[in-house]
Design an enzyme around this catalytic site. Structure first.
Site, PDB file in Angstrom:
ATOM      1  CE1 TYR A  52      -4.237  -1.288  -0.407  1.00 26.89           C
ATOM      2  CE2 TYR A  52      -3.287  -3.065   0.884  1.00 26.89           C
ATOM      3  CZ  TYR A  52      -4.282  -2.584   0.048  1.00 26.89           C
ATOM      4  OH  TYR A  52      -5.315  -3.402  -0.341  1.00 26.89           O
ATOM      5  CG  ASN A  86     -11.473   3.375  -8.691  1.00 28.81           C
ATOM      6  OD1 ASN A  86     -11.663   2.162  -8.712  1.00 28.81           O
ATOM      7  ND2 ASN A  86     -11.591   4.144  -9.758  1.00 28.81           N
ATOM      8  CB  VAL A  87      -8.303   2.945  -2.572  1.00 30.19           C
ATOM      9  CG1 VAL A  87      -9.314   1.942  -2.025  1.00 30.19           C
ATOM     10  CG2 VAL A  87      -7.252   2.210  -3.403  1.00 30.19           C
ATOM     11  CG  HIS A 103     -14.128  -1.104  -2.130  1.00 29.79           C
ATOM     12  ND1 HIS A 103     -14.066  -1.669  -3.381  1.00 29.79           N
ATOM     13  CD2 HIS A 103     -15.295  -1.545  -1.589  1.00 29.79           C
ATOM     14  CE1 HIS A 103     -15.139  -2.421  -3.583  1.00 29.79           C
ATOM     15  NE2 HIS A 103     -15.907  -2.355  -2.514  1.00 29.79           N
ATOM     16  N   GLY A 168     -16.183   1.375 -15.899  1.00 25.93           N
ATOM     17  CA  GLY A 168     -14.905   0.706 -15.633  1.00 25.93           C
ATOM     18  C   GLY A 168     -14.886  -0.224 -14.442  1.00 25.93           C
ATOM     19  CB  SER A 170     -14.834  -6.800 -13.618  1.00 27.97           C
ATOM     20  OG  SER A 170     -14.563  -6.924 -12.240  1.00 27.97           O
TER      21      SER A 170
HETATM   22  N1  APR Z   1     -11.839   2.489 -19.274  1.00 29.07           N
HETATM   23  C1  APR Z   1     -12.898   1.902 -18.652  1.00 29.07           C
HETATM   24  N2  APR Z   1     -12.874   0.651 -18.193  1.00 29.07           N
HETATM   25  C2  APR Z   1     -11.731  -0.055 -18.326  1.00 29.07           C
HETATM   26  C3  APR Z   1     -10.582   0.486 -18.952  1.00 29.07           C
HETATM   27  C4  APR Z   1     -10.672   1.824 -19.440  1.00 29.07           C
HETATM   28  N3  APR Z   1      -9.635   2.425 -20.050  1.00 29.07           N
HETATM   29  N4  APR Z   1      -9.612  -0.446 -18.917  1.00 29.07           N
HETATM   30  C5  APR Z   1     -10.121  -1.535 -18.307  1.00 29.07           C
HETATM   31  N5  APR Z   1     -11.408  -1.294 -17.954  1.00 29.07           N
HETATM   32  C6  APR Z   1     -12.373  -2.171 -17.274  1.00 29.07           C
HETATM   33  C7  APR Z   1     -12.166  -3.667 -17.475  1.00 29.07           C
HETATM   34  O1  APR Z   1     -12.777  -4.079 -18.695  1.00 29.07           O
HETATM   35  C8  APR Z   1     -12.880  -4.227 -16.251  1.00 29.07           C
HETATM   36  O2  APR Z   1     -14.242  -4.480 -16.517  1.00 29.07           O
HETATM   37  O3  APR Z   1     -12.246  -1.971 -15.892  1.00 29.07           O
HETATM   38  C9  APR Z   1     -12.749  -3.108 -15.212  1.00 29.07           C
HETATM   39  C10 APR Z   1     -11.822  -3.388 -14.071  1.00 29.07           C
HETATM   40  O4  APR Z   1     -12.297  -4.452 -13.314  1.00 29.07           O
HETATM   41  P1  APR Z   1     -11.574  -4.893 -11.969  1.00 29.07           P
HETATM   42  O5  APR Z   1     -10.107  -4.919 -12.196  1.00 29.07           O
HETATM   43  O6  APR Z   1     -12.238  -6.144 -11.523  1.00 29.07           O
HETATM   44  O7  APR Z   1     -11.865  -3.684 -10.967  1.00 29.07           O
HETATM   45  P2  APR Z   1     -13.149  -3.330 -10.117  1.00 29.07           P
HETATM   46  O8  APR Z   1     -14.391  -3.823 -10.765  1.00 29.07           O
HETATM   47  O9  APR Z   1     -13.065  -1.897  -9.769  1.00 29.07           O
HETATM   48  O10 APR Z   1     -12.878  -4.181  -8.807  1.00 29.07           O
HETATM   49  C11 APR Z   1     -13.706  -4.028  -7.701  1.00 29.07           C
HETATM   50  O11 APR Z   1     -12.300  -5.396  -6.332  1.00 29.07           O
HETATM   51  O12 APR Z   1     -10.091  -5.857  -5.817  1.00 29.07           O
HETATM   52  C12 APR Z   1     -11.245  -5.271  -5.395  1.00 29.07           C
HETATM   53  O13 APR Z   1     -11.582  -3.612  -3.803  1.00 29.07           O
HETATM   54  C13 APR Z   1     -11.066  -3.828  -5.092  1.00 29.07           C
HETATM   55  O14 APR Z   1     -12.443  -1.948  -5.627  1.00 29.07           O
HETATM   56  C14 APR Z   1     -11.912  -3.145  -6.133  1.00 29.07           C
HETATM   57  C15 APR Z   1     -12.979  -4.168  -6.410  1.00 29.07           C
END
Ligand code: APR
Length: 228
Positions: A52, A86-87, A103, A168, A170
């Site tokens: 971190y 996002n953090v 988070h 953005g 998943s």
């Molecule tokens: N613009 C928009 N989306 C994008 C881009 C971009 N340039 N690049 C990638 N992505 C998308 C991917 O397609 C994916 O669907 O961003 C998403 C990222 O997904 P994750 O990595 O799973 O992140 P997130 O959904 O924020 O995760 C949720 O999981 O690890 C924990 O606490 C952490 O807050 C986080 C949570």
């Protein structure tokens, strides 16, 4: 109009902050369980703090992208409430004024004994750094397996949306991933992500398969055309 926005790691991807699940399931070369769980902190606190510290230091090297800036500018015409997973602090640095962090925040730490004892923190955090209660400080991050204290407020904000925007993420981590289900019937919902997760997605969600930097400004332009 009140626009409620749920953002995830993809929002900051074009700023150079890595997403979590995009790299063979590794987050900056670590399995998430190795660095983002209370068990990891109990087992190997040095590793977790170092991890971190690197993420916190990285904030000095990155800047808001076109997507963050477009959302901040949208406040001139609409009420915009951002709920972010996002953090990082890129929404705030872009100028958004109403941001709820589901988070936690990299630039905050808290007492391991008292979750309410939160302090701002910009440098490295090390073992032996203690809060006013004398207890070790830890990152103020909601790790896997921990409760999400801001979720009730996030649900309340979601219920008041005139338009719900997802950017953005998943949509794999709950409860954040289910938030959009609290929008009122008939409220439009748009999901901007270049690789959207369509599994179980409600039919009423409109998908724009583009990056945040491209898709968000485009969506905002289409919104102002519609409201003319
Ligand atoms: N613009 C928009 N989306 C994008 C881009 C971009 N340039 N690049 C990638 N992505 C998308 C991917 O397609 C994916 O669907 O961003 C998403 C990222 O997904 P994750 O990595 O799973 O992140 P997130 O959904 O924020 O995760 C949720 O999981 O690890 C924990 O606490 C952490 O807050 C986080 C949570």
């Amino acid at each position: 109009m009140r626009i409620v926005v749920l953002t995830g790691a993809g929002m900051s991807a074009e700023s150079g902050v890595m997403t979590f699940r995009g790299n063979g399931g590794l987050w900056e070369n670590h399995r998430i369980e190795e660095v983002a769980t209370p068990e990891a902190f109990a087992w190997n606190p040095e590793l977790v703090l170092r991890f971190y510290n690197q993420r916190r230091a990285q904030l000095n090297q990155v800047a808001p992208n076109a997507g963050h800036l477009a959302l901040a500018k949208l406040e001139k015409e609409h009420e915009v409430r951002i709920i972010t997973q996002n953090v990082d602090d890129l929404h705030e640095r872009a100028g958004s004024t109403q941001v709820l962090h589901l988070h936690g925040k990299l630039r905050e730490v808290r007492s391991v004994r008292n979750p309410e004892m939160v302090l701002p923190w910009t440098g490295d955090l090390n073992l032996g750094d203690t809060g006013p209660d004398g207890a070790q400080l830890r990152p103020n991050i909601v790790w896997f397996g921990e409760p999400v204290p801001a979720i009730d407020e996030a649900v309340e904000i979601t219920r008041t949306a005139d338009h719900f925007l997802i950017i953005g993420t998943s949509l794999q981590v709950y409860p954040a991933a289910s938030l959009y289900r609290y929008i009122e019937p008939g409220i439009p919902c748009t999901y901007i992500d270049p690789s959207p997760n369509r599994d179980g997605l409600d039919a009423r969600v409109r998908v724009i398969a583009k990056s945040a930097g491209e898709g968000v400004p485009e969506w905002i332009t289409s919104l102002s055309v519609q409201s003319r």
